[in-house]
Design an enzyme around this catalytic site. Structure first.
Site, PDB file in Angstrom:
ATOM      1  N   HIS A 250       0.847  -1.194   0.000  1.00  0.00           N
ATOM      2  CA  HIS A 250       0.000   0.000   0.000  1.00  0.00           C
ATOM      3  C   HIS A 250       0.884   1.247   0.000  1.00  0.00           C
ATOM      4  O   HIS A 250       1.521   1.557   1.006  1.00  0.00           O
ATOM      5  CB  HIS A 250      -0.907  -0.001   1.233  1.00  0.00           C
ATOM      6  CG  HIS A 250      -1.764  -1.227   1.316  1.00  0.00           C
ATOM      7  ND1 HIS A 250      -1.279  -2.453   1.746  1.00  0.00           N
ATOM      8  CD2 HIS A 250      -3.066  -1.423   1.003  1.00  0.00           C
ATOM      9  CE1 HIS A 250      -2.257  -3.339   1.692  1.00  0.00           C
ATOM     10  NE2 HIS A 250      -3.347  -2.751   1.250  1.00  0.00           N
TER      11      HIS A 250
ATOM     12  N   GLY B  10      -3.149  -4.284  11.232  1.00  0.00           N
ATOM     13  CA  GLY B  10      -3.561  -4.832   9.942  1.00  0.00           C
ATOM     14  C   GLY B  10      -5.062  -5.016  10.005  1.00  0.00           C
ATOM     15  O   GLY B  10      -5.788  -4.456   9.188  1.00  0.00           O
TER      16      GLY B  10
ATOM     17  N   LEU C 211      -8.042  -3.598  10.932  1.00  0.00           N
ATOM     18  CA  LEU C 211      -8.253  -2.184  11.230  1.00  0.00           C
ATOM     19  C   LEU C 211      -8.956  -1.998  12.567  1.00  0.00           C
ATOM     20  O   LEU C 211      -9.807  -2.784  12.966  1.00  0.00           O
ATOM     21  CB  LEU C 211      -9.055  -1.537  10.092  1.00  0.00           C
ATOM     22  CG  LEU C 211      -8.329  -1.549   8.737  1.00  0.00           C
ATOM     23  CD1 LEU C 211      -9.287  -1.138   7.609  1.00  0.00           C
ATOM     24  CD2 LEU C 211      -7.117  -0.630   8.762  1.00  0.00           C
TER      25      LEU C 211
ATOM     26  N   ASN D  97      -8.347  11.371   4.787  1.00  0.00           N
ATOM     27  CA  ASN D  97      -8.141  11.534   3.337  1.00  0.00           C
ATOM     28  C   ASN D  97      -9.383  11.203   2.520  1.00  0.00           C
ATOM     29  O   ASN D  97      -9.353  11.237   1.296  1.00  0.00           O
ATOM     30  CB  ASN D  97      -6.940  10.688   2.874  1.00  0.00           C
ATOM     31  CG  ASN D  97      -7.152   9.198   3.099  1.00  0.00           C
ATOM     32  OD1 ASN D  97      -8.280   8.729   3.264  1.00  0.00           O
ATOM     33  ND2 ASN D  97      -6.074   8.440   3.124  1.00  0.00           N
TER      34      ASN D  97
ATOM     35  N   HIS E 277      -4.872   3.967  -2.851  1.00  0.00           N
ATOM     36  CA  HIS E 277      -4.787   3.216  -1.594  1.00  0.00           C
ATOM     37  C   HIS E 277      -3.802   2.050  -1.677  1.00  0.00           C
ATOM     38  O   HIS E 277      -3.101   1.747  -0.726  1.00  0.00           O
ATOM     39  CB  HIS E 277      -6.184   2.698  -1.225  1.00  0.00           C
ATOM     40  CG  HIS E 277      -6.179   1.617  -0.193  1.00  0.00           C
ATOM     41  ND1 HIS E 277      -6.334   1.882   1.162  1.00  0.00           N
ATOM     42  CD2 HIS E 277      -6.022   0.278  -0.299  1.00  0.00           C
ATOM     43  CE1 HIS E 277      -6.263   0.736   1.831  1.00  0.00           C
ATOM     44  NE2 HIS E 277      -6.085  -0.258   0.978  1.00  0.00           N
TER      45      HIS E 277
ATOM     46  N   ARG F  19     -15.596 -20.259  38.836  1.00  0.00           N
ATOM     47  CA  ARG F  19     -15.431 -18.787  38.799  1.00  0.00           C
ATOM     48  C   ARG F  19     -15.132 -18.282  40.214  1.00  0.00           C
ATOM     49  O   ARG F  19     -14.365 -17.337  40.394  1.00  0.00           O
ATOM     50  CB  ARG F  19     -16.659 -18.096  38.204  1.00  0.00           C
ATOM     51  CG  ARG F  19     -17.922 -18.316  38.994  1.00  0.00           C
ATOM     52  CD  ARG F  19     -19.115 -17.581  38.385  1.00  0.00           C
ATOM     53  NE  ARG F  19     -20.343 -18.019  39.027  1.00  0.00           N
ATOM     54  CZ  ARG F  19     -21.338 -17.209  39.346  1.00  0.00           C
ATOM     55  NH1 ARG F  19     -21.275 -15.923  39.083  1.00  0.00           N
ATOM     56  NH2 ARG F  19     -22.433 -17.681  39.913  1.00  0.00           N
TER      57      ARG F  19
ATOM     58  N   GLU G 113     -16.597  -5.816  25.322  1.00  0.00           N
ATOM     59  CA  GLU G 113     -15.717  -6.989  25.378  1.00  0.00           C
ATOM     60  C   GLU G 113     -14.530  -6.853  24.418  1.00  0.00           C
ATOM     61  O   GLU G 113     -13.400  -7.186  24.753  1.00  0.00           O
ATOM     62  CB  GLU G 113     -16.500  -8.263  25.027  1.00  0.00           C
ATOM     63  CG  GLU G 113     -17.637  -8.599  25.985  1.00  0.00           C
ATOM     64  CD  GLU G 113     -18.912  -7.822  25.696  1.00  0.00           C
ATOM     65  OE1 GLU G 113     -18.991  -7.133  24.645  1.00  0.00           O
ATOM     66  OE2 GLU G 113     -19.845  -7.898  26.521  1.00  0.00           O
TER      67      GLU G 113
ATOM     68  N   HIS H 209     -19.241 -18.853  33.078  1.00  0.00           N
ATOM     69  CA  HIS H 209     -20.523 -19.328  32.544  1.00  0.00           C
ATOM     70  C   HIS H 209     -20.255 -20.123  31.271  1.00  0.00           C
ATOM     71  O   HIS H 209     -20.680 -19.769  30.180  1.00  0.00           O
ATOM     72  CB  HIS H 209     -21.466 -18.145  32.278  1.00  0.00           C
ATOM     73  CG  HIS H 209     -21.820 -17.381  33.524  1.00  0.00           C
ATOM     74  ND1 HIS H 209     -20.885 -16.796  34.330  1.00  0.00           N
ATOM     75  CD2 HIS H 209     -23.016 -17.135  34.112  1.00  0.00           C
ATOM     76  CE1 HIS H 209     -21.471 -16.208  35.358  1.00  0.00           C
ATOM     77  NE2 HIS H 209     -22.769 -16.409  35.250  1.00  0.00           N
TER      78      HIS H 209
ATOM     79  N   HIS I 231     -26.667 -17.477  25.707  1.00  0.00           N
ATOM     80  CA  HIS I 231     -25.574 -17.294  26.664  1.00  0.00           C
ATOM     81  C   HIS I 231     -24.765 -18.572  26.887  1.00  0.00           C
ATOM     82  O   HIS I 231     -23.780 -18.552  27.623  1.00  0.00           O
ATOM     83  CB  HIS I 231     -26.134 -16.829  28.015  1.00  0.00           C
ATOM     84  CG  HIS I 231     -26.549 -15.389  28.021  1.00  0.00           C
ATOM     85  ND1 HIS I 231     -27.353 -14.851  27.044  1.00  0.00           N
ATOM     86  CD2 HIS I 231     -26.268 -14.373  28.881  1.00  0.00           C
ATOM     87  CE1 HIS I 231     -27.545 -13.562  27.309  1.00  0.00           C
ATOM     88  NE2 HIS I 231     -26.897 -13.247  28.408  1.00  0.00           N
TER      89      HIS I 231
HETATM   90  C1  LIG Z   1     -10.830  -5.491  10.027  1.00  0.00           C
HETATM   91  C2  LIG Z   1     -10.379  -5.205   8.627  1.00  0.00           C
HETATM   92  N1  LIG Z   1     -11.272  -5.199   7.648  1.00  0.00           N
HETATM   93  C3  LIG Z   1     -10.890  -4.997   6.367  1.00  0.00           C
HETATM   94  C4  LIG Z   1      -9.570  -4.805   6.064  1.00  0.00           C
HETATM   95  C5  LIG Z   1      -9.124  -4.647   4.627  1.00  0.00           C
HETATM   96  N2  LIG Z   1      -8.720  -3.232   4.405  1.00  0.00           N
HETATM   97  C6  LIG Z   1      -7.439  -2.876   4.440  1.00  0.00           C
HETATM   98  S1  LIG Z   1      -7.231  -1.222   4.219  1.00  0.00           S
HETATM   99  C7  LIG Z   1      -8.893  -0.989   4.014  1.00  0.00           C
HETATM  100  C8  LIG Z   1      -9.441   0.387   3.737  1.00  0.00           C
HETATM  101  C9  LIG Z   1      -8.991   1.320   4.772  1.00  0.00           C
HETATM  102  O1  LIG Z   1      -9.306   2.624   4.453  1.00  0.00           O
HETATM  103  P1  LIG Z   1      -8.511   3.765   5.177  1.00  0.00           P
HETATM  104  O2  LIG Z   1      -8.358   3.472   6.594  1.00  0.00           O
HETATM  105  O3  LIG Z   1      -9.171   5.044   4.811  1.00  0.00           O
HETATM  106  O4  LIG Z   1      -7.065   3.675   4.545  1.00  0.00           O
HETATM  107  P2  LIG Z   1      -6.496   4.487   3.313  1.00  0.00           P
HETATM  108  O5  LIG Z   1      -7.335   4.135   2.131  1.00  0.00           O
HETATM  109  O6  LIG Z   1      -6.594   5.911   3.671  1.00  0.00           O
HETATM  110  O7  LIG Z   1      -5.097   3.988   3.180  1.00  0.00           O
HETATM  111  C10 LIG Z   1      -9.564  -2.202   4.146  1.00  0.00           C
HETATM  112  C11 LIG Z   1     -11.030  -2.327   4.026  1.00  0.00           C
HETATM  113  C12 LIG Z   1      -8.661  -4.836   7.131  1.00  0.00           C
HETATM  114  N3  LIG Z   1      -7.371  -4.685   6.943  1.00  0.00           N
HETATM  115  N4  LIG Z   1      -9.093  -5.009   8.398  1.00  0.00           N
END
Ligand SMILES: Cc1ncc(C[n+]2csc(CCOP(=O)(O)OP(=O)(O)O)c2C)c(N)n1
Length: 672
Positions: free
Chosen positions: A35, A124, A126, A192, A265, A360, A414, A464, A476
Site C-alpha cells: 500500500h 492490519g 483495522l 483523506n 490506496h 469462577r 468486550e 458461565h 448465553h
Molecule cells: C478489520 C479489517 N477489515 C478490512 C480490512 C481490509 N482493508 C485494508 S485497508 C482498508 C481500507 C482502509 O481505508 P482507510 O483506513 O481510509 O485507509 P487508506 O485508504 O486511507 O489507506 C480495508 C477495508 C482490514 N485490513 N481489516
C-alpha cells in the site's frame, strides 16, 4: 496537484518527508504488492512527529520510557519501515526495506510486533491499533502512579485511518479512553476521505470530530501536510487534559497520478507514474537511494533522544537495587518468588477443605491471594464483575482520580477490553486479566486471536462456560467456543475441574510470557475432585490420571471442567459393575499435546474404550478419542451437538444427555 508551494515553503522538511514517500514507492514497486498511498499521505505527519515530538532513541528501541508509536492503519506498514530505516533502527536495515513482504523479512506485509523491537504492536486488522493504544496509555498511567514520573513519563501516539474509525472496536476504545481521560493518548486521523471501495461518503457520513468530542476528547483540526500546523497541534495535544484526536486533512498518494482516488490506496507500481511522482517531489535518489544529507538528517532525529535516555538511565541506576529489580521484573514479565508457595498453600487448603464452589469462585479465591503479591496485575470485566468474580478486595478502581486503582470497569465493551488488555501486555509492566461470559468470546475474539498471534500473555477470564449456566438460555450458553479457542494457535485454553486445578491454571497463566490464556470457568458449583494434595502442578501436563481403575482396566473416561466430577460418578457405577475405569482429567489440551509421547501413552494407553465428556461440541476431541492409539470402534463422546436451551442447569444436563448414566451406557455399548 502542484506540489511547489509545499516543496518550497519548508524545503528541509519536504526532503525528509519525500524520503519516506520515495522508499514506500520503491518497496511496494519491488514487492509488486502493498500500500503506497497511506505512507505518501501521512509522511509529513510522521516527519514532524519523529523530528519534534516523539521521545525515542533509535539505538535502543525497547527503552522502557520511550513514547509509543502505533500504526493502527497497518496496511501502510512501509511508512513505519521507512521511518525506522531512516532513523537508524538497528533491526530495520536497508536490506530489510528492499525485502519488503518477502519470506523471512522483518518488513512483513503488516507490522508484526515480534519481528522488530520498535514495532509496538501488530496491526492490519483495522481498529486494533487504536484500541491497543488505549491499553498502552492505561499502562503508562498505572506505571507512572506506581513508579513515579522520573521513571515513567511518556505518550502514546497513534496513526489511524478512516477504516480504523469505522470499525466498531474503535468506538469502544474511544469512549473508554474519553471516560478515563487518557491525556497521554494522541491519535492522528488520516482524514483523506478514501477507502478501498471509493470515497468514505459512500458508506459513512459520521462527523468524526463531533464523535470524538462527544466521547470526551480534545479535537484539533489541521492541514496534514503543513508542518507548522502539525507541530502546533502536537504541542497542544500534549498539554491537554483529555485524550486528543488531531484530524489531519491529507491527500492519499500525494503527488502521484492516483492521488485522492481509491486506486491510490493500494500498490502503485506503474514505473512511469512512479518516476513522475518522484520528479514532482524533486527527488534525486535512485531506487532505494536516500541522499546522504537527508539520511544523516534523519539519523540525527534518531539520535535526538539519546540524551533523554541517558538521563533516564542515570535516574534508574540511582534507585535502590530492590526498586530496580522490581521494575525490571514487571517489565520483563517475571513472577514474584512467592507465587509458587502462595499457589501451593491455596491448593493444600482447597484439597483439605474440599469446597463445593463454582470455578469462577475458585478463580476469585486464587486472585485474592495473587493480587496482593503481584502489584502488576490489572483486572477488569466487561460489566460482569459480580458474575466473573474478577475483583478482589485490595484492588481499588482505576480512574482519572485514582491511577493506583487496579480494577477497570471496562463497560459493556468486550472487544475493546480484550484489545486494551493486549495493549497493556505489549507495553510491559502490567499483567492484564479481564472477564466476560464465555459465550461473548465471540465479541472479543478478533483481539484474542491477535493476543495469540502477537505472543502476549493476556488472561481472558471466561465464566458461565456451558449449558451449566442454566436459565439464561442458548444465547448465553457456549457450545462451539472451546473448539474455536483450541483451534487458535498459541493459545492455552484451561477448563479446570475444581479449585485446585483453577489455582494451577492461574499459576501457569501468570508464568506465561508468550502465550495468552483462556480460563473457562463455571457458573455452577462443583465438588472438589483433587482431594489429595500434590505439590506438583498436574495441570502443567495438560492431562493426568485423576482416578485409576480398580477392576481390570476396560475404560478410560476423559473429561474437563464440570464434567470431571460426572466422570468420577460414572466410574463408580462402572466399577460397581466390575468394569475397571480410569478417569483422566484434561484441563488443557494444548499442554497435553505438548508432552512427550511416553507420558501421553501412559495417560492414554491403547486397549480400553475411551469416552470424552465435555458439555460442548466434539470438534477437537478426535485426537484424544481416535488418535493417540484410540480406535473409532472403541471411542465415544458425551457432549453437545446443538445449541442449548433455557431451563435450570440440572434439567439441561439430563435433557442433553450429559450425565453419569449416559456415560455408563456409552461405555457398556462400546464394550459390546
Ligand atoms: C478489520 C479489517 N477489515 C478490512 C480490512 C481490509 N482493508 C485494508 S485497508 C482498508 C481500507 C482502509 O481505508 P482507510 O483506513 O481510509 O485507509 P487508506 O485508504 O486511507 O489507506 C480495508 C477495508 C482490514 N485490513 N481489516
Amino acid at each position: 496537484m502542484d506540489l511547489t508551494p509545499l516543496r518550497t515553503k519548508h524545503p528541509e522538511h519536504w526532503q525528509k518527508a519525500a524520503a519516506i514517500r520515495a522508499l514506500a514507492l520503491d518497496a511496494v514497486h519491488a514487492a509488486n504488492s502493498g500500500h503506497s498511498g497511506m505512507p505518501m499521505g501521512m509522511a509529513d505527519l510522521a516527519t514532524v512527529l519523529f523530528e519534534k515530538h516523539l521521545k525515542f532513541d533509535a539505538s535502543a528501541p525497547d527503552w522502557a520510557d520511550r513514547d509509543r508509536f502505533i500504526l493502527s492503519n497497518g496496511h501502510g506498514s512501509m511508512l513505519l519501515y521507512a521511518l525506522l530505516y531512516l532513523v537508524g533502527d538497528p533491526e530495520i536495515t536497508l536490506e530489510e526495506v528492499k525485502n519488503f513482504r518477502q519470506w523471512g523479512a522483518k518488513t512483513a506485509g503488516h507490522p508484526e510486533n515480534f519481528l522488530a523491537r520498535a514495532i509496538e504492536t501488530t496491526t492490519g486488522p483495522l481498529g486494533q491499533g487504536i484500541a491497543n493504544a488505549v491499553g498502552f496509555a492505561i499502562a503508562e498511567e498505572a506505571l507512572r502512579a506506581r513508579f513515579g514520573k522520573r521513571l515513567v513519563d511518556h505518550h502514546t501516539y497513534v496513526f489511524a485511518g478512516d477504516g480504523c474509525l469505522m470499525e466498531g472496536v474503535s468506538h469502544e476504545a474511544i469512549s473508554l479512553a474519553g471516560r478515563q481521560q487518557l491525556s497521554r493518548l494522541i491519535v492522528l486521523w488520516d482524514n483523506n476521505n478514501i477507502t478501498i471501495d471509493g470515497t468514505v461518503d459512500i458508506a459513512d457520513a459520521t462527523d468524526q470530530p463531533a464523535r470524538f468530542r462527544a466521547a470526551g476528547w480534545e479535537v484539533i483540526e489541521i492541514d496534514g501536510h503543513d508542518p507548522e500546523q502539525i507541530d502546533a497541534a502536537l504541542t497542544k495535544a500534549k498539554s491537554s487534559s483529555q485524550p486528543s484526536m488531531i484530524a489531519c486533512k491529507t491527500h492519499i498518494a500525494l503527488g502521484h497520478a492516483a492521488q485522492d482516488t481509491s486506486k491510490g490506496h493500494g500498490a502503485l507500481t506503474d514505473p512511469d507514474q512512479l518516476a513522475a511522482a518522484k520528479a514532482a517531489y524533486g527527488w534525486i535518489g535512485g531506487p532505494f537511494e536516500v541522499p546522504a544529507d537527508i539520511k544523516s538528517a534523519w539519523e540525527a532525529i534518531g539520535a535526538r533522544g539519546a540524551e533523554a535516555r541517558k538521563a533516564w538511565q542515570e535516574r534508574f541506576d540511582a534507585l535502590t537495587d530492590r526498586r530496580q529489580a522490581e521494575f525490571t521484573r514487571v517489565m520483563t514479565g517475571g513472577v514474584p518468588k512467592q507465587l509458587a508457595g502462595t499457589i501451593r498453600a491455596l491448593k493444600k487448603q482447597a484439597a483439605e477443605n474440599a469446597p463445593k464452589v463454582a470455578t469462577r469462585a475458585s478463580s476469585e479465591m486464587v486472585l485474592e491471594v495473587i493480587n496482593p503479591i503481584m502489584p502488576e496485575t490489572i483486572g477488569g470485566s466487561a460489566d460482569l464483575t459480580g458474575s466473573n468474580n474478577t475483583k478482589t478486595g485490595d484492588l481499588g478502581i482505576f480512574l482519572p482520580e485514582d491511577r493506583k486503582g487496579r480494577y477497570i470497569h471496562y463497560g459493556v465493551r468486550e472487544h475493546g477490553m480484550a484489545s486494551a488488555m493486549n495493549g497493556m501486555a505489549l507495553h510491559g509492566g502490567i499483567r492484564p486479566y479481564g472477564g466476560t461470559f464465555m459465550c461473548f468470546t465471540d465479541y472479543a475474539r478478533p483481539s484474542m486471536r491477535l493476543a495469540a498471534l502477537m505472543k502476549v500473555p493476556t488472561v481472558f477470564v471466561m465464566t458461565h462456560d456451558s449449558i451449566g449456566l442454566g436459565e439464561d438460555g442458548p444465547t448465553h450458553q457456549p457450545v462451539e467456543h472451546l473448539a474455536m479457542l483450541r483451534a487458535t494457535p498459541n493459545m492455552n485454553v484451561f477448563r479446570p475441574a475444581d479449585t485446585v486445578e483453577t489455582a494451577e491454571a492461574w499459576e501457569l497463566a501468570l508464568q506465561s510470557t508468550e502465550t495468552p490464556t483462556v480460563l473457562s470457568l463455571t457458573r455452577q458449583g462443583l465438588p472438589t475432585v483433587r482431594t489429595e494434595y500434590k505439590q506438583k502442578n498436574l495441570t502443567a501436563q495438560g492431562a493426568y490420571v485423576l482416578a485409576e481403575a480398580q477392576n481390570k482396566r476396560q475404560a478410560i473416561l476423559i473429561a474437563t471442567g464440570s464434567e470431571v466430577s460426572l466422570a468420577l460418578k460414572a466410574r463408580e457405577m462402572l466399577e460397581a459393575d466390575g468394569i475397571g475405569t480410569r478417569v483422566v482429567s484434561m484441563p488443557c489440551m494444548e499442554l497435553f499435546a505438548a508432552q512427550d509421547e511416553s507420558y501421553r501413552r501412559k495417560v492414554l494407553p491403547a486397549g480400553p474404550v475411551r469416552v470424552g465428556i465435555e458439555a460442548a461440541v466434539q470438534q477437537g476431541w478426535e485426537r484424544w478419542l481416535l488418535g493417540e492409539r484410540g480406535r473409532e470402534a472403541k471411542a465415544g463422546f458425551v457432549g453437545m451437538d446443538s445449541f442449548g436451551a433455557s431451563a435450570p442447569a440440572g434439567e439441561l444436563f439430563e435433557k442433553f444427555g450429559i450425565t453419569a448414566e449416559a456415560t455408563v451406557a456409552k461405555v457398556k455399548d462400546l464394550l459390546g
